[in-house]
Write an enzyme that holds these catalytic residues in place. Structure first.
Site, PDB file in Angstrom:
ATOM      1  N   HIS A 137       0.845  -1.185   0.000  1.00  0.00           N
ATOM      2  CA  HIS A 137       0.000   0.000   0.000  1.00  0.00           C
ATOM      3  C   HIS A 137       0.879   1.233   0.000  1.00  0.00           C
ATOM      4  CE1 HIS A 137      -3.537   2.461   0.768  1.00  0.00           C
ATOM      5  NE2 HIS A 137      -2.739   3.183   1.521  1.00  0.00           N
ATOM      6  N   ASP A 155     -15.572   2.349   6.843  1.00  0.00           N
ATOM      7  CA  ASP A 155     -14.530   3.277   6.376  1.00  0.00           C
ATOM      8  C   ASP A 155     -15.035   4.121   5.214  1.00  0.00           C
ATOM      9  OD1 ASP A 155     -11.760   4.348   6.113  1.00  0.00           O
ATOM     10  OD2 ASP A 155     -11.930   3.376   4.162  1.00  0.00           O
ATOM     11  N   LYS A 159      -8.721  -1.541   5.454  1.00  0.00           N
ATOM     12  CA  LYS A 159      -8.875  -2.086   4.095  1.00  0.00           C
ATOM     13  C   LYS A 159      -7.865  -3.201   3.838  1.00  0.00           C
ATOM     14  CE  LYS A 159      -8.904   2.208   2.688  1.00  0.00           C
ATOM     15  NZ  LYS A 159      -9.364   3.563   2.606  1.00  0.00           N
TER      16      LYS A 159
HETATM   17  N1  URA Z   1      -6.102   6.893   2.350  1.00  0.00           N
HETATM   18  C1  URA Z   1      -7.040   6.157   2.974  1.00  0.00           C
HETATM   19  O1  URA Z   1      -7.372   5.064   2.535  1.00  0.00           O
HETATM   20  N2  URA Z   1      -7.601   6.644   4.089  1.00  0.00           N
HETATM   21  C2  URA Z   1      -7.258   7.843   4.611  1.00  0.00           C
HETATM   22  O2  URA Z   1      -7.788   8.232   5.629  1.00  0.00           O
HETATM   23  C3  URA Z   1      -6.283   8.613   3.947  1.00  0.00           C
HETATM   24  C4  URA Z   1      -5.711   8.099   2.814  1.00  0.00           C
END
Ligand code: URA
Length: 434
Positions: free
Chosen positions: A82, A161, A187
């Site tokens: 990520h 989220d 995630k």
């Molecule tokens: N990317 C994400 O997935 N969440 C955030 O809060 C900030 C960047």
């Protein structure tokens, strides 16, 4: 339990219990807590922060607020990567085939871009025919067969989220380390990987402008991952200027392919190889990082990674013409050069402004749901530390609309800062936390 007491306790700097956090996340996911209370709570967190334990509980509650990906049918240690978001960051496109070629399975669920940073799914979607949506069985089958697949994150994954992020986006509460860390890691945990390599960007074009904040974010994400039983490594990498030379979806896909053929820019190759090596170690295909680096480099030099790219693209319906320099990717109608007025060194190339210029051309979204133009973007010919002579091409703008071109041109010119003296180049990889 009442939401107003949870808000009050956070407003007063108290530590929320796991029960309170689970109540809150349930209410966000099922819609029983209204937007205004969620906003007030997010603002309280923005000012008061969260303890590590609270951040971990929030991430885990969000990770399990919807479906979670079951990757158990895939053999081997599944790994993921990520990036916290940067300009010109197409490392995922280079890394996935290299890691898959080393025998490590990568079941990648990625997001779309927002603001000045690009999204991996938008880049893949610029390949004609490439399907970014797949049902669970096809996704798992492809990972089993090719050791890699890339899909857009399903709507049922981490619903808490999704709603919280949309509220934060319009209430000036994105920029909070516990909220970012729990959002990202929820995630990753729900996506099912056992090993996660994080690329935390630091600098002008990144969420985290300072080393201290980036380090703190990396630590918070590592702590969440370990709390969920995952192996996590974080790299801190420089994002003062764009990564590589291409910014814009199809242009970035082309640059990623050139890199897989050993003809890419050195910064993109260096970071991709290091991320791939860290993933190969987590995937238990190398006993040390040195051995993993050798494996990743060998995949690149031998063309194994390039071959794996072609198989992954074909498996997902992508149609590229490998005999053409543009590979059959969409191309913009207008190409305009920006040239240097006098001899000077590029002291700084502001990633944020380059990203904004690309967004103004139509390469990115201001709001979720905006449509984007895959063909437009910017090719950078001069970057930080380079000497330019009067008349040299600094950058080439790829546009489809003359009005957008003009606005983007002005922003891009502002992104270049010159000096009479050569400026010191900053290291690309600042730190590895494992
Ligand atoms: N990317 C994400 O997935 N969440 C955030 O809060 C900030 C960047």
């Amino acid at each position: 339990m009442k939401m107003q007491y949870i808000i009050e306790r956070k407003r007063d700097g108290k530590e929320l219990s796991r029960d309170e956090i689970e109540f809150l996340v349930r209410g966000i996911a099922d819609g029983t807590i209204p937007d205004y209370q969620i906003s007030a709570w997010a603002m309280a967190v923005y000012f008061q922060g969260m303890k590590q334990r609270e951040t971990r509980d929030l991430a885990l509650a969000m990770a399990y607020s919807g479906e979670v990906m079951d990757l158990s049918p895939v053999e081997g240690v599944k790994v993921d990567k990520h990036s916290t978001g940067g300009v010109g960051d197409k490392t995922t496109l280079v890394v996935i085939p290299l890691v898959a070629a080393a025998g490590v399975p990568v079941a990648k669920m990625s997001g779309r871009g927002l603001g000045h940073t690009g999204g991996t799914i938008d880049k893949f979607a610029s390949i004609p025919g490439f399907k970014v949506e797949q049902d669970y069985q096809s996704f798992v089958n492809q990972v089993k067969e090719f050791k890699a697949a890339v899909v857009s994150q399903s709507d049922n994954l981490v619903p808490a989220d999704k709603r919280l992020y949309a509220i934060r986006d319009v209430t000036a509460t994105i920029d909070s380390i516990p909220l970012i860390a729990s959002s990202v890691m929820s995630k990753k945990i729900a996506s099912g990987a056992e090993g996660i390599v994080l690329d935390v960007k630091v600098g002008r074009g990144a969420f985290m402008k300072s080393y201290e904040k980036a380090h703190h974010l990396a630590q918070a994400m590592i702590d969440i991952g370990r709390g969920a039983g995952r192996q996590v490594v974080a790299l801190l990498s420089n994002m003062d200027q764009p990564l590589g030379n291409a910014v814009g979806n199809a242009l970035e896909v082309k640059e990623a392919m050139d890199t897989l053929k050993g003809q890419g820019p050195s910064d993109l190759e260096q970071l991709s190889l290091e991320l791939a090596a860290q993933m190969i170690v987590l995937g238990e295909k190398a006993a040390s990082i040195e051995e993993a680096r050798d494996l990743a480099r060998a995949s690149l030099k031998s063309g194994l990674g390039w071959g794996r790219w072609q198989r992954i693209v074909a498996a997902q319906g992508g149609k590229l013409d490998y005999s053409r320099p543009s590979y059959g990717l969409p191309e913009a109608a207008i190409k305009e050069k920006i040239t240097a007025g006098k001899r000077a060194y590029v002291e700084r190339l502001d990633a944020l402004e380059v990203g904004q210029a690309a967004m103004l051309l139509g390469a990115g979204r201001e709001r979720l749901g905006d449509t984007i133009d895959h063909a437009v973007g910017i090719e950078l010919f001069k970057k930080q530390g380079d000497l330019v002579e009067a008349g040299d091409t600094l950058a080439l703008i790829h546009a489809n609309d003359p009005v957008r071109l003009e606005t983007a041109r002005r922003v891009l010119l502002d992104a270049y800062h010159f000096s009479d003296k050569a400026a010191e180049k900053k290291p690309l990889i600042i730190e590895t936390i494992s």
